[in-house]
Design a protein around this motif. Sequence first.
Motif, PDB file in Angstrom:
ATOM      1  N   THR A 160       0.853  -1.186   0.000  1.00 23.80           N
ATOM      2  CA  THR A 160       0.000   0.000   0.000  1.00 23.80           C
ATOM      3  C   THR A 160       0.890   1.237   0.000  1.00 23.80           C
ATOM      4  O   THR A 160       2.053   1.186   0.408  1.00 23.80           O
ATOM      5  N   ARG A 162       0.568   5.931  -0.563  1.00 22.32           N
ATOM      6  CA  ARG A 162      -0.297   7.106  -0.515  1.00 22.32           C
ATOM      7  C   ARG A 162       0.162   8.084  -1.576  1.00 22.32           C
ATOM      8  O   ARG A 162       1.266   7.965  -2.114  1.00 22.32           O
ATOM      9  N   SER A 240       1.893   8.945  -6.623  1.00 25.18           N
ATOM     10  CA  SER A 240       2.247   8.044  -5.524  1.00 25.18           C
ATOM     11  C   SER A 240       3.544   8.495  -4.860  1.00 25.18           C
ATOM     12  O   SER A 240       4.494   8.919  -5.531  1.00 25.18           O
ATOM     13  N   GLU A 264      -5.637   9.210   0.440  1.00 25.02           N
ATOM     14  CA  GLU A 264      -6.200   7.890   0.689  1.00 25.02           C
ATOM     15  C   GLU A 264      -5.154   6.803   0.469  1.00 25.02           C
ATOM     16  O   GLU A 264      -4.173   6.999  -0.235  1.00 25.02           O
ATOM     17  N   GLU A 265      -5.386   5.642   1.078  1.00 30.25           N
ATOM     18  CA  GLU A 265      -4.496   4.501   0.872  1.00 30.25           C
ATOM     19  C   GLU A 265      -4.559   4.062  -0.584  1.00 30.25           C
ATOM     20  O   GLU A 265      -5.630   3.940  -1.174  1.00 30.25           O
ATOM     21  N   PRO A 267      -3.706   1.006  -2.884  1.00 25.31           N
ATOM     22  CA  PRO A 267      -3.265  -0.394  -2.934  1.00 25.31           C
ATOM     23  C   PRO A 267      -2.439  -0.676  -4.182  1.00 25.31           C
ATOM     24  O   PRO A 267      -2.673  -0.095  -5.238  1.00 25.31           O
TER      25      PRO A 267
END
Length: 295
Positions: A160, A162, A240, A264-265, A267
């Motif tokens: 994961t 952010r 990212s 938000e996270e 993935p």
Amino acid sequence: MGQSDEMAAFLRIVDRGGFSAAARGSALTASALSKLVQRLEARLGVRLLTRTTRRIALTPEGETYAARARDVLALIEAAETEVTAGRGRPRGHLRVNTSTAYARHRLIPILPAFFAAYPDVTVDLTVTDRRVDLVAEGVDVLLRTGVLDDPGLIARKVATGRRLICAAPSYLARRGMPVRPADLLNHDCIALHGQSRMTAWPFRDGEGISILSVRGPAATDSAEALQDMAIAGMGIIRVSEFMVRDAIAAGQLVTLLDAEHASEEVPIWAVTAPGRHRMPRVRAFVDFVAARAAA
């Protein structure tokens, strides 16, 4: 020659880009491979390949046959592996696709360790930021960030991250520092084109999360080009964290609106087609990436 052998020979021709290339290292000559395809086309009643003096290309029917042939051969390999588990090491050729940013910053640095651990596995790595049809393009493992929208595929979350909003000091010196999200409407925000969600930036407000639709004078289809454009002072980006971490540490980029930005996270998925996830080389590769990403 059985049907599975025909499928394997056909895919060798497709992957090598021609009959002569496919014949090298094979027990069949180029002429024999050509006749094999002719017999296959006659039996199916469709043309699978278009041939010119320099290259071959798949017809639409050929693309469908190649994709299904890969699935069939993967299932055969998986079945044989299950009944001979523990007898050997993962081996064979692996087709991997990922984005430019993930390839450069996360995957390529760990590939030497993967090859050291699995010397009998070879990897064909394709790198692109466009949307990829995993089945149609014969990809074994697709490494992608963000939302997945195909429930028919097998997905494993391997990490994961952010996202950050950032810009170059040279851009901020010229255009000023945005102090609240609405200020971005008067700034040049650049993103990957063809992906509308990449221009919908989330921020916290008194009532929860609000979405700001940003715009700018430029767009690109490459995440690496996006970062380079920001470093060159062309505008503000949202990407990212793993992609821009080094540029931020070097002072080439600075983060913006950290308190208001709803980061938000994100993935990171390893995606495979049903059946292929059981192949030893696929399983070994995904396990390796997941372990390194966790570390």
